[in-house]
Write an enzyme that holds these catalytic residues in place. Structure first.
Site, PDB file in Angstrom:
ATOM      1  N   LYS A 102      42.165  48.217  41.287  1.00 35.31           N
ATOM      2  CA  LYS A 102      41.821  47.560  40.023  1.00 35.31           C
ATOM      3  C   LYS A 102      41.897  48.575  38.893  1.00 35.31           C
ATOM      4  O   LYS A 102      41.394  49.700  39.017  1.00 35.31           O
ATOM      5  CB  LYS A 102      40.415  46.973  40.127  1.00 35.31           C
ATOM      6  CG  LYS A 102      39.975  46.139  38.925  1.00 35.31           C
ATOM      7  CD  LYS A 102      38.603  45.527  39.197  1.00 35.31           C
ATOM      8  CE  LYS A 102      38.148  44.582  38.093  1.00 35.31           C
ATOM      9  NZ  LYS A 102      36.851  43.948  38.414  1.00 35.31           N
ATOM     10  N   SER A 162      37.026  39.147  38.132  1.00 35.69           N
ATOM     11  CA  SER A 162      37.980  39.827  37.267  1.00 35.69           C
ATOM     12  C   SER A 162      39.001  40.652  38.038  1.00 35.69           C
ATOM     13  O   SER A 162      39.980  41.124  37.473  1.00 35.69           O
ATOM     14  CB  SER A 162      37.218  40.744  36.304  1.00 35.69           C
ATOM     15  OG  SER A 162      36.496  41.735  37.024  1.00 35.69           O
ATOM     16  N   SER A 211      33.088  39.357  41.001  1.00 36.79           N
ATOM     17  CA  SER A 211      34.478  39.662  40.664  1.00 36.79           C
ATOM     18  C   SER A 211      35.349  40.132  41.815  1.00 36.79           C
ATOM     19  O   SER A 211      36.554  40.283  41.639  1.00 36.79           O
ATOM     20  CB  SER A 211      34.537  40.693  39.535  1.00 36.79           C
ATOM     21  OG  SER A 211      34.200  40.088  38.308  1.00 36.79           O
TER      22      SER A 211
END
Length: 396
Positions: free
Chosen positions: A40, A119, A143
């Site tokens: 990420k 996310s 997330s």
């Protein structure tokens, strides 16, 4: 299970997955030898700029060193395959990003674009499309678990304090946790064990509490699959009890107030636009923290944490990860619709973060993307992994 249109893998769109492609070899050997990790894009990787979903930050200085979590994975034999797309500043359960597109999930029943979840969306897509074995992400309100559920994967949220966040851009420091997404439970557990420095443990089967809020608003597909899973678990010896938890009183009040994530994000980023944030929904939600009663929100969180730990103890929560099948991406384009979808997506998962717990999201063997979540009070990660193995064997 009820027959429904099957959700199948959509064609790969690499721009949905990657914000920056690069490779970094493992620095050691161990349980993750040969494992490919998609990172990420809020974790530092030496020699690469950390964007946190902001295209304007491509020209900022490169990171001098790997984030702690990245370094642990590489030292255990994993190689890095790139930075993945994400919601700006990691602030959304939906996964939208105006700089990198409103990415579609890997699965669809009809070829249309459905929600990828946020996310850590790109990390989930990299795993779903076979471009990585592990997606490294963060989980502040769901997330890792939400994009895992949207894409038929396993999602892990550890006790927040147990994995170092050094070298990762924060959103809400008291809630942020480092997690992973995987297509295989054992591989996800292995990655978590490397970062926590601990092994799974076996223990007698606990009770599973289904809190009263867990199925509120669930659609027929999710409710049906969840009841099927409960039946399978009871058949192998799990005791399932539906009840209202004492902690739900504080949770209901917290849901009526600006979120702790907004409060802490505003303290960090009072002028998010100046940091390259172009998503108005992220800016707006951060600004909600400006006038919030932070003392009241924190007091309610403490009340929730104490009640959860005291009441659940060595038992576990069982919940649907999401209340519905992923909606079409177009459904979240209107701000009011976005807020409603985001709130629903976070409804079950955010409870665990506020309760200072740990959780694993486990996909069910269905033609539709439905997952269940096992959650425990903090510091019970090793027991939770063992129970996740039991649950996975029971349903899969």
């Amino acid at each position: 299970m009820t027959s429904r249109p099957a959700w199948r893998l959509r064609p790969l769109v690499e721009s949905d997955v990657w914000s920056q492609r690069f490779t970094r070899a493992a620095t050691g050997t161990g349980p993750l030898d040969g494992c490919r990790v998609a990172v990420k894009d809020l974790f530092d990787v030496a020699g690469v700029s950390t964007l946190a979903g902001r295209a304007e930050c491509r020209e900022q200085p490169s990171a001098a060193a790997d984030a702690d979590a990245v370094g642990l994975l590489r030292a255990a034999g994993a190689a890095l395959v790139g930075h993945t797309t994400m919601t700006q500043l990691a602030f959304s359960g939906v996964g939208q990003n105006p700089d990198f597109g409103h990415t579609a999930g890997a699965l669809s029943p009809d070829g249309q674009a459905y929600m990828a979840g946020g996310s850590s969306r790109g990390s989930a897509l990299a795993v779903a499309h076979g471009l990585a074995d592990i997606g490294l992400g963060t989980d502040t309100g769901g997330s890792c678990r939400i994009p895992a559920a949207c894409n038929g994967l396993y999602g892990f949220k550890p006790t927040a304090r147990r994995v170092s966040l050094r070298g990762a851009m924060p959103l809400a420091p008291s809630l942020d946790s480092v997690g992973v997404i995987s297509a295989d439970l054992a591989q996800g557990v292995a990655a978590m064990q490397v970062m926590l420095g601990a092994q799974a443990v076996n223990a007698p089967l606990p009770r599973l509490f289904v809190p009263s809020f867990a199925c509120a608003g669930c659609d027929e597909a999710v409710r049906s699959e969840f009841e099927w899973a409960i039946g399978r678990l009871q058949a192998v010896g799990f005791r399932v009890e539906r009840r209202e938890l004492v902690a739900e009183v504080a949770y209901r009040e917290l849901q009526s107030l600006p979120s702790l994530a907004s409060i802490e994000a505003y303290q960090l980023y009072p002028d998010a636009r100046a940091l390259g944030v172009t998503d108005p929904s992220v800016v707006r939600r951060i600004q909600l923290g400006a006038a919030a009663d932070g003392a009241r929100v924190r007091a309610l969180r403490t009340q929730l944490m104490n009640a959860f730990a005291g009441e659940v103890g060595a038992d576990l929560l069982l919940m649907p990860t999401l209340p519905w099948l992923p909606p079409l991406t177009a459904a979240a384009e209107d701000p009011a619709s976005f807020d409603d979808i985001n709130r629903q997506a976070l409804h079950n998962s955010a409870f665990v973060n506020l309760a200072d717990g740990c959780a694993v999201s486990i996909p069910l063997p269905s033609d539709v993307p439905v997952s269940v979540t096992l959650a425990a009070p903090g510091e019970q990660d090793e027991r939770l992994w063992g129970f996740a193995n039991e649950l996975d064997r029971a349903v899969n």
